[in-house]
Design an enzyme around this catalytic site. Structure first.
Site, mmCIF file in Angstrom:
data_model
loop_
_atom_site.group_PDB
_atom_site.id
_atom_site.type_symbol
_atom_site.label_atom_id
_atom_site.label_comp_id
_atom_site.label_asym_id
_atom_site.label_seq_id
_atom_site.Cartn_x
_atom_site.Cartn_y
_atom_site.Cartn_z
ATOM 1 C CD GLU A 1 -2.669 2.141 -3.095
ATOM 2 O OE1 GLU A 1 -3.667 2.876 -3.157
ATOM 3 O OE2 GLU A 1 -1.727 2.365 -2.320
ATOM 4 C CG ASP B 1 -1.855 1.137 1.316
ATOM 5 O OD1 ASP B 1 -2.841 1.129 0.572
ATOM 6 O OD2 ASP B 1 -1.600 2.060 2.118
#
Length: 536
Positions: free
Chosen positions: A240, A198
């Protein structure tokens, strides 16, 4: 071709999937009870958003420990059993690893803020003033006015790129590197197949930069990839990074020998699929594909229609953003940050033709598709709920109480299930569609099976060859390699479309499994067709 290049990924919000113990929260035991469904659907790899202990101010992305499972989901033994059961069915599983920041309730931060002399002080980024790094944008403009938050306990400001309850880790500290690599080993030793990492572009801060995509970030990513290659070959790192395609190329690593992420999400493609549909004009898709550079062999794009966040409009022009808001989110409460907080079926007014059409485009353009739980049955959302919670409602399994998600009283559920005539669980659920031939679920399952049987469609190295001499609402293209030629046809408008086929070729309809005998294809409004050339 590696396993992930031709895989179908399925993002599964664990808290919303199935509650096995009637406490109102989905859990690992509940996931195990529905693995047969995911295998039947055609899922190759399950992606779990964070399952770590967390105060849940940001649905688990505010991590309070990297080395255990939040008790609402089960025990570590549950996690290991779940991984083993997933593997037994021939599937894989990756989880979110949030490396950029922790919760302010993480023991590291509690210790770091306790004193300026704390041995963990340097795990985070501190400043006596909020004036540093002024060129860094604020990501959550609707909730945060600064990337700095004042800590009264220690009398200094700490850096955060997201919510102020999520202080950023300090990657200039080698001990933070060691902690993250240790966390990776911990979960990989449990049998995990990899990580969706992330917010990776924001690890470092440097004055006079936007504090994104810095060279130092790539040095650390190479450490992560070296760990994978040397100790856990075959495991996956998926980035991401909400960036333009050309800015993502460095995240794959060196061109000759990729040594960073094997996969990156293709964020700019996603809003342009919806834009093309709204405008009835293929040009936005053609343009972004043209702007997408080649990626190294063994790497892949992750493509998607929707996920657990808002449909981001960060990577479109201001004019395009307002057009998309007006078209897909006419009510201001349907908007969030620079995006739209609605599910796929809601965005297209529950029009099954457009739901299928978008899936068809997704599955025939280069990349590995990532589905979002419930989209395969046309689940809706609940915009009465705050923030992004409206797209994170309980999975609708059947027409019993709570949609079959939980036996708990509704008031104990983490979120109410969707009700109502259009999207409510009594009319939109897995059981009903699984037993109905020709349902949306059955159609998506068939499309996934055909897509996986033809790796030509997945390969990012295969150029998309457009059919330009057609009306603008025709999105038609060839996907070819040495062995296979596929013609994907899509009608972006609600009027019929006639397309002349090459006279010298014979085709088979890959979805209907019928030989095409006419030299002309007529697509109904929002129709689509996958044609495979029959080789002599």
């Amino acid at each position: 071709m590696t396993w992930y290049e031709n895989a179908v990924f399925y993002e599964l919000y664990l808290r919303a999937f199935y509650d096995s113990n009637s406490d109102g929260y989905g859990d690992l035991a509940g996931l195990r009870q529905h693995l047969d469904y995911l295998q039947w659907l055609g899922v190759d790899c399950i992606w779990l958003p964070p399952i770590f202990p967390s105060p849940m101010r940001d649905d688990g992305y505010d991590i309070a420990s990297y080395f255990s499972v939040d008790p609402i989901y089960g025990l570590m033994e549950d996690f290991k059993m779940t991984v083993d059961e997933i593997h037994r069915r021939g599937m894989r599983v990756v989880i979110d690893l949030v490396m950029n920041h922790t919760s302010d309730e993480h023991p590291w931060f509690k210790e770091a803020r306790s004193s300026k002399e704390s041995p963990l002080r340097d795990y985070y980024v501190w400043s006596p003033t909020p004036e540093k790094y002024q060129d860094a944008r604020i990501i959550f403009l609707d909730t945060e006015s600064s990337n700095w938050a004042y800590d009264e306990m220690s009398g200094e400001y700490y850096w955060h790129r997201f919510y102020s309850s999520q202080p950023d880790l300090n990657y200039d500290n080698p001990k933070v590197h060691e902690e993250m690599l240790t966390a990776m080993r911990f979960w990989l030793d449990m049998g995990l197949d990899g990580f969706r990492v992330d917010a990776i572009p924001y690890l470092y801060e440097r004055e006079d930069t936007n504090c994104e995509n810095l060279d130092e970030t790539h040095v650390f990513i190479k450490k992560m990839r070296a760990l994978i290659d040397e100790e856990y070959p075959g495991r996956l790192l998926l980035a991401e990074a909400n960036q333009w395609p050309q800015d993502l190329i460095p995240y794959f690593g060196d061109t000759d020998k990729p040594d960073e992420f094997q996969m990156c999400f293709n964020f700019p493609l996603m809003p342009r699929l919806f834009m093309a549909l709204a405008r009835r004009d293929r040009q936005s898709i053609v343009d972004i594909v043209a702007r997408t550079p080649d990626i190294p062999d063994g790497c892949q794009w992750a493509t998607f229609l929707r996920n657990h966040d808002e449909l981001t409009l960060e990577m479109v022009t201001e004019e395009e953003r307002y057009f998309m808001w007006d078209f897909y989110a006419s009510e201001p409460r349907q908007r969030l940050n620079l995006g739209i907080r609605r599910r796929l079926a809601s965005l297209v007014d529950n029009d099954r033709r457009r739901i299928e059409l978008l899936h068809s485009i997704l599955l025939t353009l280069p990349g590995a598709p990532v589905l979002y739980y419930g989209d395969e049955i046309g689940m809706g959302d609940n915009i009465e709920l705050p923030d992004r919670n409206g797209v994170r409602t309980p999975m609708q399994w059947n027409n019993s109480a709570n949609g079959g998600f939980s036996n708990s009283p509704m008031e104990k559920l983490y979120s109410p299930p969707v009700t109502g005539p259009d999207f409510g669980y009594t009319s939109v659920n897995v059981d009903m569609q699984r037993t109905t031939p020709g349902s949306l679920l059955q159609t998506i399952r068939q499309m996934l099976a055909v897509r996986k049987a033809h790796p030509t469609l997945a390969r990012s190295q295969n150029k998309v060859q457009w059919l330009d001499d057609l009306p603008r609402h025709a999105l038609a293209y060839w996907r070819e390699d040495e062995e296979t030629s596929i013609l994907a046809l899509h009608n972006l408008a609600d009027v019929s479309l006639n397309i002349e086929l090459p006279e010298e070729m014979r085709f088979i309809d890959m979805i209907k499994v019928d030989q095409v005998t006419s030299p002309r294809i007529e697509l109904p409004g929002y129709g689509y067709c996958w044609l495979k050339v029959i080789k002599e």
